[in-house]
Design an enzyme around this catalytic site. Structure first.
Site, PDB file in Angstrom:
ATOM      1  CD  GLU A   1      -3.255  -1.037   1.888  1.00 41.82           C
ATOM      2  OE1 GLU A   1      -3.331  -0.143   2.756  1.00 41.82           O
ATOM      3  OE2 GLU A   1      -4.173  -1.861   1.675  1.00 41.82           O
TER       4      GLU A   1
ATOM      5  CD  GLU B   1      -3.614  -5.984   2.841  1.00 38.07           C
ATOM      6  OE1 GLU B   1      -4.525  -5.287   3.329  1.00 38.07           O
ATOM      7  OE2 GLU B   1      -2.404  -5.743   2.999  1.00 38.07           O
TER       8      GLU B   1
END
Ligand code: AHR
Length: 521
Positions: free
Chosen positions: A202, A325
């Protein structure tokens, strides 16, 4: 149409009031499904059934690591009940150490004698002390105990290029080199095989708040020093987009597409669509049930649209889309640390897992790995623990039932049936995927998303010569049903009577709010 819908709403209400039985709901709809048994082309990578374990809440500590002196049965500090359960589910790959934690993790703090390892504060997740007792050796021992492949996420956000380079050398080199010798001094003579390596997590958010252009340049630099040692070939995974950020994918594909093997994608299902008030894991109405399913189904659009961008630059589909994810993210359980992300897991979550895995199966030409967040005690967990006690969640059962698709050949399906309508919103009530395994057995996985109506499904399989179908079904009294430490088997799969298949056709009844896997041979 309006009056039919009205009639159905009355039936739904009656069904809820009367407590429609598990296996026969108020009214059965009909639908049809064609499985093109003669059109299989692509293999479903077993890594689509992967998992993710972060240093977050009670995932690693208590969920996996209890320490060698614990009264909880363990092998070298790793709890045995959890390892056995994950092995039964055939866990193929495990991502670690984060998540946001990965970009503040310094691997050298997690090697050597445990009592000498420095502690740190886990600033992302509850501000608790991380004692670094579970580090590289412990994680790779866990993977060996599980027979699963490691997927390690490196630190770009706060770590140096040298640190990342040395970590890969430490784990995978058998040379007479500083890092390989340090590993030997720490008790591991042979290098490990580590195929999957992520260059940051991220990076558009907790991993450094970077722009795609800046991250692409950082990726070029870090990736240069992630080396293949001693015959270990790294599958390099670049940080991909946040949900529908299509520009991120365009920039990454243009600037570094030729330097990566995989591009990640993250998508979480927030039942209300509001990160401030996500909704409870077990106390919700049909609005949040329908809303959560709709948001989970967005995975299909995300894969298609990111996939189109990738197709234009990579028509051979060399680069994998790695959904590392995903899962439902609700409010935490009342009274628990908000930084620990501990949530219960209901039949609704099982349906979300099943339809998402169907989507991954259908896109297996591009999706090469996926990792549900997270394995134990965090978000959409497959296992919950309470000190020495352990339970399996409804989501666990879906992964165990769907393991039959791992490495099988995907068979295209065509579904026809009514939508499941709630207010102004609609979604398909049936969701399916199919595959043929190495032994020739065809598996069809089916979700009936409607909360109170069963479906009589006419199944046909042109191109297949099968005689019987054995159904395994997961359902329960309500969409909120869940397993607890006192009642661990409220939601569990059951095998039903074998169904005859004549001339490639049969009829199967799918209970309301159920997941069914048919084994046809
Ligand atoms: O899974 C929980 C967190 O969600 C991860 O640490 C992060 O990558 C994502 O935002």
């Amino acid at each position: 149409m309006g009056s039919i819908l009205h009639l159905r709403s009355i039936q739904n209400v009656l069904g809820l009031l009367l407590g429609a039985s598990l296996w026969t709901a108020v009214a059965a709809q009909t639908a049809s499904l064609v499985v093109h048994a003669d059109k299989g082309q692509h293999q479903i990578s077993r890594h689509i059934y992967g998992h993710f374990a972060e240093h977050l809440g009670r995932c690693i500590y208590e969920g996996i690591w209890v320490g060698e002196d614990s009264p909880i049965p363990n092998v070298r500090g790793i709890r045995t009940d959890v390892v056995e359960a994950l092995k039964r589910m055939k866990i193929p790959v495990l991502r670690w150490p984060g998540g946001c934690f990965a970009d503040e993790y310094h691997w050298k703090d997690g090697i050597g004698p445990r009592e000498q390892r420095p502690a740190m504060i886990n600033t992302h997740w509850g501000g608790v002390v991380e004692n670094n007792h579970f580090g590289t050796h412990e994680f790779l021992d866990l993977c060996e105990q599980l027979g699963t492949e490691p997927y390690i996420c490196g630190n770009v956000g706060s770590g140096s290029v040298q640190e990342m380079m040395e970590w890969v050398e430490y784990m995978t080199s058998d040379a007479d080199s500083p890092m390989a010798n340090l590993r030997r001094r720490n008790g591991r003579e042979q290098p490990w095989k580590v195929r999957y390596f992520g260059v940051g997590n991220e990076s558009w958010g907790c991993g450094g708040n970077m722009t795609p252009e800046y991250y692409a340049d950082q990726y070029r630099r870090y990736n240069t020093f992630v080396k293949d040692y001693s015959g270990n070939r790294i599958y390099r995974i670049a940080c991909g987009p946040n949900g529908g950020d299509y520009r991120w994918t365009e920039v990454l594909m243009d600037k570094v597409g030729h330097r990566m093997n995989g591009l990640s994608l993250h998508h979480y299902t927030i039942p209300t669509g509001d990160w401030g008030r996500k909704g409870s894991a077990t106390e919700f109405g049909e609005d949040q049930y329908h809303g959560a399913l709709r948001r989970a189904l967005q995975m299909d659009e995300l894969i298609r649209r990111h996939g189109e961008i990738m197709d234009r630059r990579d028509p051979q589909k060399r680069i994998g889309l790695i959904v590392d994810e995903w899962g439902i993210w609700t409010d935490v359980e009342p009274g628990t640390n908000p930084g620990f992300l501990y949530q219960q897991n209901s039949l609704r979550d099982a349906l979300i897992a099943a339809l998402t895995l169907n989507i991954f199966n259908q896109h297996c030409d591009r999706v090469k790995m996926a990792n549900i967040a997270q394995t134990i005690n965090v978000l959409q967990a497959v296992i919950l623990t309470d000190r020495e006690r352990m339970i399996l969640t409804p989501t666990y059962h879906v992964f165990e039932m769907y393991a039959v698709h791992q490495d099988a050949t995907m068979l295209p399906v065509e579904v026809q049936g009514e939508d499941y309508v709630f207010g102004q919103q609609r979604l398909p009530r049936l969701h399916a995927s199919a595959s043929r395994d190495a032994a020739g057995v065809i598996h069809v996985s089916l979700c009936n998303l409607h909360p109170s109506e069963a479906v009589d499904l006419d199944l046909s399989l042109p191109g297949a010569s099968v005689k019987s179908a054995v159904p395994r079904v997961l359902t329960a009294d309500t969409i909120q049903s869940h397993n607890t430490f006192d009642q661990p088997d409220v939601v569990r799969p059951r095998t039903l009577a074998t169904i005859n298949v004549n001339a490639g056709k049969c009829r199967v009844t799918l209970p309301a709010k159920s997941v069914t896997v048919l084994a046809l041979q």
